[in-house]
Design a protein around this motif. Structure first.
Motif, short mmCIF file in Angstrom:
data_model
loop_
_atom_site.label_atom_id
_atom_site.label_comp_id
_atom_site.label_asym_id
_atom_site.label_seq_id
_atom_site.Cartn_x
_atom_site.Cartn_y
_atom_site.Cartn_z
N ASP A 22 0.81 -1.21 0.00
CA ASP A 22 0.00 0.00 0.00
C ASP A 22 0.85 1.27 0.00
O ASP A 22 0.40 2.35 0.38
N GLN A 23 2.11 1.16 -0.42
CA GLN A 23 3.03 2.30 -0.35
C GLN A 23 3.91 2.32 -1.60
O GLN A 23 4.45 1.28 -2.00
N ASN A 24 4.05 3.51 -2.23
CA ASN A 24 4.97 3.57 -3.37
C ASN A 24 6.38 3.95 -2.89
O ASN A 24 6.59 4.22 -1.70
N ALA A 25 7.32 4.02 -3.84
CA ALA A 25 8.72 4.24 -3.45
C ALA A 25 8.93 5.61 -2.83
O ALA A 25 9.73 5.76 -1.89
N VAL A 26 8.23 6.65 -3.31
CA VAL A 26 8.38 7.99 -2.75
C VAL A 26 7.83 8.02 -1.32
O VAL A 26 8.46 8.61 -0.41
N GLU A 27 6.68 7.40 -1.11
CA GLU A 27 6.11 7.34 0.24
C GLU A 27 7.04 6.58 1.19
O GLU A 27 7.16 6.91 2.38
N ALA A 28 7.70 5.54 0.65
CA ALA A 28 8.66 4.78 1.48
C ALA A 28 9.83 5.67 1.90
O ALA A 28 10.32 5.59 3.04
N LEU A 29 10.26 6.55 0.97
CA LEU A 29 11.35 7.48 1.31
C LEU A 29 10.89 8.51 2.34
O LEU A 29 11.64 8.86 3.25
N ASP A 30 9.65 8.99 2.18
CA ASP A 30 9.10 9.92 3.19
C ASP A 30 9.17 9.29 4.58
O ASP A 30 9.60 9.93 5.56
N GLN A 31 8.75 8.05 4.65
CA GLN A 31 8.76 7.34 5.94
C GLN A 31 10.19 7.15 6.45
O GLN A 31 10.48 7.34 7.64
N LEU A 32 11.08 6.80 5.51
CA LEU A 32 12.49 6.59 5.90
C LEU A 32 13.08 7.86 6.50
O LEU A 32 13.75 7.82 7.54
N PHE A 33 12.80 9.02 5.87
CA PHE A 33 13.36 10.27 6.37
C PHE A 33 12.70 10.69 7.68
O PHE A 33 13.34 11.32 8.53
N ASP A 34 11.41 10.35 7.84
CA ASP A 34 10.75 10.60 9.14
C ASP A 34 11.47 9.82 10.24
O ASP A 34 11.76 10.36 11.32
N GLU A 35 11.73 8.55 9.97
CA GLU A 35 12.40 7.70 10.95
C GLU A 35 13.82 8.20 11.22
O GLU A 35 14.30 8.16 12.36
N HIS A 36 14.45 8.70 10.18
CA HIS A 36 15.82 9.22 10.34
C HIS A 36 15.83 10.44 11.26
O HIS A 36 16.74 10.58 12.11
N ASN A 37 14.82 11.30 11.12
CA ASN A 37 14.77 12.51 11.96
C ASN A 37 14.63 12.17 13.44
O ASN A 37 15.03 12.95 14.30
N ALA A 38 14.05 10.99 13.72
CA ALA A 38 13.89 10.58 15.11
C ALA A 38 15.03 9.67 15.58
O ALA A 38 15.00 9.15 16.70
N SER A 39 16.02 9.47 14.69
CA SER A 39 17.10 8.53 14.99
C SER A 39 18.36 9.27 15.43
O SER A 39 18.52 10.48 15.20
N ASN A 40 19.25 8.54 16.04
CA ASN A 40 20.55 9.13 16.42
C ASN A 40 21.68 8.54 15.60
O ASN A 40 22.84 8.55 16.01
N LYS A 41 21.33 8.01 14.40
CA LYS A 41 22.34 7.45 13.52
C LYS A 41 22.34 8.16 12.17
O LYS A 41 21.26 8.52 11.66
N PRO A 42 23.50 8.36 11.55
CA PRO A 42 23.53 8.82 10.16
C PRO A 42 22.84 7.79 9.27
O PRO A 42 22.79 6.61 9.60
N LEU A 43 22.33 8.27 8.13
CA LEU A 43 21.60 7.40 7.20
C LEU A 43 22.38 7.27 5.89
O LEU A 43 22.83 8.28 5.33
N ILE A 44 22.55 6.04 5.42
CA ILE A 44 23.24 5.77 4.15
C ILE A 44 22.19 5.23 3.18
O ILE A 44 21.57 4.20 3.45
N VAL A 45 22.00 5.91 2.04
CA VAL A 45 20.95 5.53 1.10
C VAL A 45 21.54 5.25 -0.28
O VAL A 45 22.22 6.11 -0.85
N GLY A 46 21.27 4.07 -0.82
CA GLY A 46 21.60 3.78 -2.22
C GLY A 46 20.40 4.13 -3.07
O GLY A 46 19.30 3.63 -2.84
#
Length: 522
Positions: free
Chosen positions: A97-121
């Protein structure tokens, strides 16, 4: 695994073509590990992670599909995933129920609440999509992507490592070719116990008479590998062909395991866009007396003892196989630097020279080093400016003499005499490292015209114009650039202080001297 099965893992259609964190069988893992060629972008990637990215950082490893992003992330996941979050493939969503852009939105939301750098291919195309349709709450990331597209690589806490900045081919003096493809071909064919493919080849001795084993032996020849790399470089230059790591692996697979002998697999395969480009460089398309005579005589089964002796030596070295005359021409092309029997094939060596590519590489180097302006000026005066002038005057070559044709009005031909030369100052600022073209810079009188791209096709056209060729619509984009450059030159020339008029054998000049126009016959 046997030789055939291991070879199959190189194909883009194989289950192993796409890298994930999942481990494969020990045989396949050993082959992948052995064949891996470390690249400069991987070194930069590891350097960045070793320096410990600040919390909040997003490092985008970006490129095109199949160029090796996931494999780099996979190789360093175990070491760096404790301190960084890895996201291997931003092209897909793993929820129905999620496209690739929505998945990235969620990923960046999670990153903002994280204490780790994010590496994205991530693919470049996917970055465009996110910039256009990603959630507004990620405006800072969308703006950073926009700046990346314009050339920035570090934008605040967003960093970009792009495969486009690390091309697989080079034209630099002493480095012409592709270090990546050369190393990969050497690894695939190395006669070493460390090479799983070679070890499997030795174990399949009962099958050594089969075609793919013959092709493997041919590809083991170092000079054949060099000519293949050079041919791929020509394809890159002439047709702006894109090469991903996955495409190159598939290409090597097709060379060895294609339907025919390696020489035909290189030039007459129908396996994709690269094959289509390579077919245009097929040595069989060359029209020379020796090649034509060979094809005709072999087609008519005319006896040739020298060739029959060479054929016996060839089959003793690589294996027996029936080849058409055209296949033999391709064999002569790839084997021409190898001593074999009576060296019958080397009689054709000069017929295979690609002078235009060598000229292009030489001139490209001159434009980038600017170390020999005398030689560079020779190219401008004898080739570029001479061809531009000849093209501009193509309708009235004798009428305007040393002048430049401007227009015809009411049966009167108008021309001007202008000074056209190389613009040295503009050249110092015009050329980057891209190889599919270089920028030429001209000065007409004291005015510079905007530097314009010279490709192999453009250079070829200029040399053909000098030989008497008349460009037409079949020259496509090349003739469009040619016409634009000539239009800019004639626009400046039309403002010259002296114009010349020609009609019915009479010639007049009109010059602006001492604030008045002076008309004279000459």
């Amino acid at each position: 695994m046997n030789f055939h099965a291991l070879l199959g893992t190189l194909a883009k259609s194989s289950a192993q073509a796409v890298s994930t964190l999942k481990k494969h069988s020990p045989d396949i893992e050993a082959l992948r590990s052995y064949l891996y060629v470390k690249t400069e972008i991987e070194t930069r990637f590891v350097d960045a992670l070793n320096q410990r990215l600040p919390i909040g950082t997003i490092l985008f490893l970006c490129g095109s599909s199949g160029d090796g992003k996931s494999e780099i992330l996979r190789r360093h996941y175990d070491k760096f995933s404790v301190d960084n979050r890895f996201y291997l493939d931003a092209t897909h969503s793993f929820k129905p129920d999620q496209n690739a852009v929505e998945a990235l939105d969620q990923l960046f939301d999670e990153h903002n609440a994280s204490n780790k750098p994010l590496i994205v291919g991530i693919n470049i195309g996917m970055m465009f999509n996110f910039q256009n349709t990603g959630a507004d709450r990620h405006a800072a990331i969308k703006e950073a992507i926009g700046r990346f597209i314009k050339g920035d690589r570090d934008v605040g806490r967003y960093r970009f490592l792009s495969f486009e900045d690390y091309p697989k081919f080079s034209l630099e003096e002493g480095k012409v070719g592709s270090d990546f493809i050369s190393k990969l071909l050497a690894k695939v064919t190395a006669s070493s116990s460390e090479n799983p493919l070679y070890a499997a080849y030795l174990c399949d001795e009962k099958n050594h008479h089969k075609l793919e084993y013959q092709n493997y032996r041919i590809l083991q020849e170092e000079s054949v590998q060099k000519l293949i790399v050079k041919t791929l470089l020509y394809v890159r230059l002439k047709y702006d062909q894109f090469f991903s790591a996955r495409a190159i692996m598939d290409f090597i697979h097709n060379l060895i395991a294609g339907d025919s002998i390696l020489f035909d697999n290189l030039f007459s395969s129908s396996s994709g866009e690269l094959s289509e480009s390579l077919s245009h460089l097929d040595p069989c398309l060359r029209r020379t007396q020796k090649i034509d005579e060979f094809v005709v005589q072999r087609s008519l089964n005319i006896s040739d003892r020298e060739f029959e002796y060479f054929k016996i030596e060839y089959q003793a070295r690589y294996g027996a196989v029936e080849m058409s005359p055209r296949s033999w021409i391709r064999a002569f092309y790839l084997l021409r630097y190898i001593d074999l029997g009576n060296n019958y094939h080397q009689k054709f060596s000069l017929d295979f020279e690609n002078i235009i590519f060598e000229d292009y590489i030489n001139i490209w180097q001159l434009h980038h080093s600017l170390s020999d302006k005398k030689k560079l000026r020779g190219f401008y005066n004898k080739t570029l400016i001479a061809s531009l002038t000849k093209f501009a005057n193509r309708l009235v070559p004798k009428l305007v003499g040393d002048g430049l044709y401007l227009a015809e009005r009411n049966g009167v031909t108008i021309s001007a005499t202008v000074s056209i030369g190389m613009d040295s100052k503009a050249l110092e600022e015009s050329n980057s490292g891209q190889i599919h073209c270089f920028k030429a810079a001209l000065k007409v009188e004291d005015k510079s015209i905007e530097p314009f791209p010279i490709t192999v096709s453009f250079l070829e056209l200029t040399e053909r114009i000098l030989a008497g060729y008349r460009p037409n619509r079949h020259d496509k984009n090349t003739v469009v650039i040619l016409e634009e450059v000539v239009e800019k030159i004639t626009k400046i020339a039309s403002k010259s202080k002296a114009l010349y008029f020609h009609k019915d054998g009479g010639d007049w000049s009109l010059q602006f001297e001492d604030d008045e126009f002076v008309a004279e016959t000459y």
